[in-house]
Design a protein around this motif. Structure first.
Motif, PDB file in Angstrom:
ATOM      1  N   ALA A  51       0.835  -1.196   0.000  1.00  0.00           N
ATOM      2  CA  ALA A  51       0.000   0.000   0.000  1.00  0.00           C
ATOM      3  C   ALA A  51       0.871   1.247   0.000  1.00  0.00           C
ATOM      4  CB  ALA A  51      -0.891   0.008   1.239  1.00  0.00           C
ATOM      5  N   ALA A  64      -3.572   2.841   3.998  1.00  0.00           N
ATOM      6  CA  ALA A  64      -3.419   2.310   5.357  1.00  0.00           C
ATOM      7  C   ALA A  64      -4.014   3.263   6.393  1.00  0.00           C
ATOM      8  CB  ALA A  64      -1.948   2.057   5.655  1.00  0.00           C
ATOM      9  N   LYS A  67      -8.384   3.648   6.364  1.00  0.00           N
ATOM     10  CA  LYS A  67      -9.232   2.462   6.457  1.00  0.00           C
ATOM     11  C   LYS A  67     -10.607   2.745   7.031  1.00  0.00           C
ATOM     12  CE  LYS A  67      -7.060  -1.937   6.436  1.00  0.00           C
ATOM     13  NZ  LYS A  67      -6.394  -2.988   7.090  1.00  0.00           N
ATOM     14  N   ARG A  91      -7.927  -7.215  -5.425  1.00  0.00           N
ATOM     15  CA  ARG A  91      -7.222  -7.705  -4.234  1.00  0.00           C
ATOM     16  C   ARG A  91      -6.361  -6.608  -3.618  1.00  0.00           C
ATOM     17  NH1 ARG A  91      -7.734 -12.295  -7.155  1.00  0.00           N
ATOM     18  NH2 ARG A  91      -5.789 -12.153  -8.311  1.00  0.00           N
ATOM     19  N   LEU A  92      -5.714  -5.800  -4.449  1.00  0.00           N
ATOM     20  CA  LEU A  92      -4.916  -4.684  -3.922  1.00  0.00           C
ATOM     21  C   LEU A  92      -5.810  -3.665  -3.220  1.00  0.00           C
ATOM     22  CD1 LEU A  92      -2.379  -4.087  -6.818  1.00  0.00           C
ATOM     23  CD2 LEU A  92      -1.841  -4.813  -4.483  1.00  0.00           C
ATOM     24  N   GLU A  94      -8.743  -4.067  -1.878  1.00  0.00           N
ATOM     25  CA  GLU A  94      -9.267  -4.628  -0.630  1.00  0.00           C
ATOM     26  C   GLU A  94      -8.198  -4.641   0.461  1.00  0.00           C
ATOM     27  OE1 GLU A  94     -10.765  -8.394  -1.920  1.00  0.00           O
ATOM     28  OE2 GLU A  94     -12.557  -7.480  -2.798  1.00  0.00           O
ATOM     29  N   ARG A  95      -6.961  -4.948   0.096  1.00  0.00           N
ATOM     30  CA  ARG A  95      -5.871  -4.938   1.073  1.00  0.00           C
ATOM     31  C   ARG A  95      -5.655  -3.530   1.615  1.00  0.00           C
ATOM     32  NH1 ARG A  95      -0.269  -7.623  -0.586  1.00  0.00           N
ATOM     33  NH2 ARG A  95      -1.481  -7.563  -2.470  1.00  0.00           N
ATOM     34  N   TRP A  96      -5.920  -2.526   0.791  1.00  0.00           N
ATOM     35  CA  TRP A  96      -5.735  -1.134   1.200  1.00  0.00           C
ATOM     36  C   TRP A  96      -6.939  -0.601   1.982  1.00  0.00           C
ATOM     37  CZ3 TRP A  96      -3.776   0.907  -4.166  1.00  0.00           C
ATOM     38  CH2 TRP A  96      -2.505   0.388  -4.405  1.00  0.00           C
ATOM     39  N   GLU A  99     -13.825  -1.096   0.558  1.00  0.00           N
ATOM     40  CA  GLU A  99     -14.914  -2.042   0.699  1.00  0.00           C
ATOM     41  C   GLU A  99     -16.068  -1.571  -0.158  1.00  0.00           C
ATOM     42  OE1 GLU A  99     -15.979  -2.782   4.746  1.00  0.00           O
ATOM     43  OE2 GLU A  99     -13.892  -2.905   5.379  1.00  0.00           O
TER      44      GLU A  99
END
Length: 168
Positions: A51, A64, A67, A91-92, A94-96, A99
């Motif tokens: 991120a 980060a 969120k 996927r990137l 969502e990781r960051w 939603e």
């Protein structure tokens, strides 16, 4: 020439986001989710799946730090936006912390398949574009693919729907 048959194009304007999944994810995060759409290119190539720590252009915190902020609460406050992106890009995001809300009020999101699988994307494209109309999307961003092999046909179709509007 080449326009014998009219191809389906959604009602909303379409923009193609061309690049590697990390660069596309960074653009979506900075410009669309966090409302920093100012026409400038994303801050550097995002080749790393980590991120980003923040936007160099605006000084706003990156994924980060943001969120807790949902897309509906973001400063962008855009009308309904459709995001048709590869699985790798999703996927990137969502990781960051992105939603996609299930109620469909602000975002309409579709996983188009693997970035390097144009056949899979081609199979989903027409349905996804039609669904954007069904969801009353007011703007559509779709991730482009490599123009090698079957990707050339996918990009040809996307460019027609987007009126050749491509962001690299």
């Amino acid at each position: 020439p080449g326009m014998k048959y009219r191809h389906y194009a959604p009602k909303a304007p379409v923009t193609i986001l061309q690049g590697k999944p990390a660069a596309v994810a960074l653009y979506v995060w900075q410009r669309l989710v966090n409302g920093q759409e100012n026409g400038a290119e994303p801050a550097g190539e995002a080749d790393s799946p980590a991120a980003p720590s923040g936007s160099q252009a605006s000084g706003k915190p990156g994924p980060a730090a943001a969120k807790a902020e949902s897309p509906a609460e973001s400063p962008a406050a855009w009308p309904k936006t459709a995001l048709l992106l590869s699985g790798e890009t999703w996927r990137l995001l969502e990781r960051w912390g992105f939603e996609a809300r299930g109620d469909g009020t602000d975002w309409f999101c579709r996983d188009m398949g693997g970035h390097d699988r144009p056949r899979e994307i081609a199979a989903r494209l027409y349905d996804a574009l039609r669904a954007c109309d069904g969801q009353r999307a007011e703007r559509i961003f779709v991730e482009g693919v490599s123009q090698a092999g079957q990707g050339a046909a996918v990009m040809n179709r996307l460019k027609k729907a987007a009126g050749n509007q491509v962001l690299k």
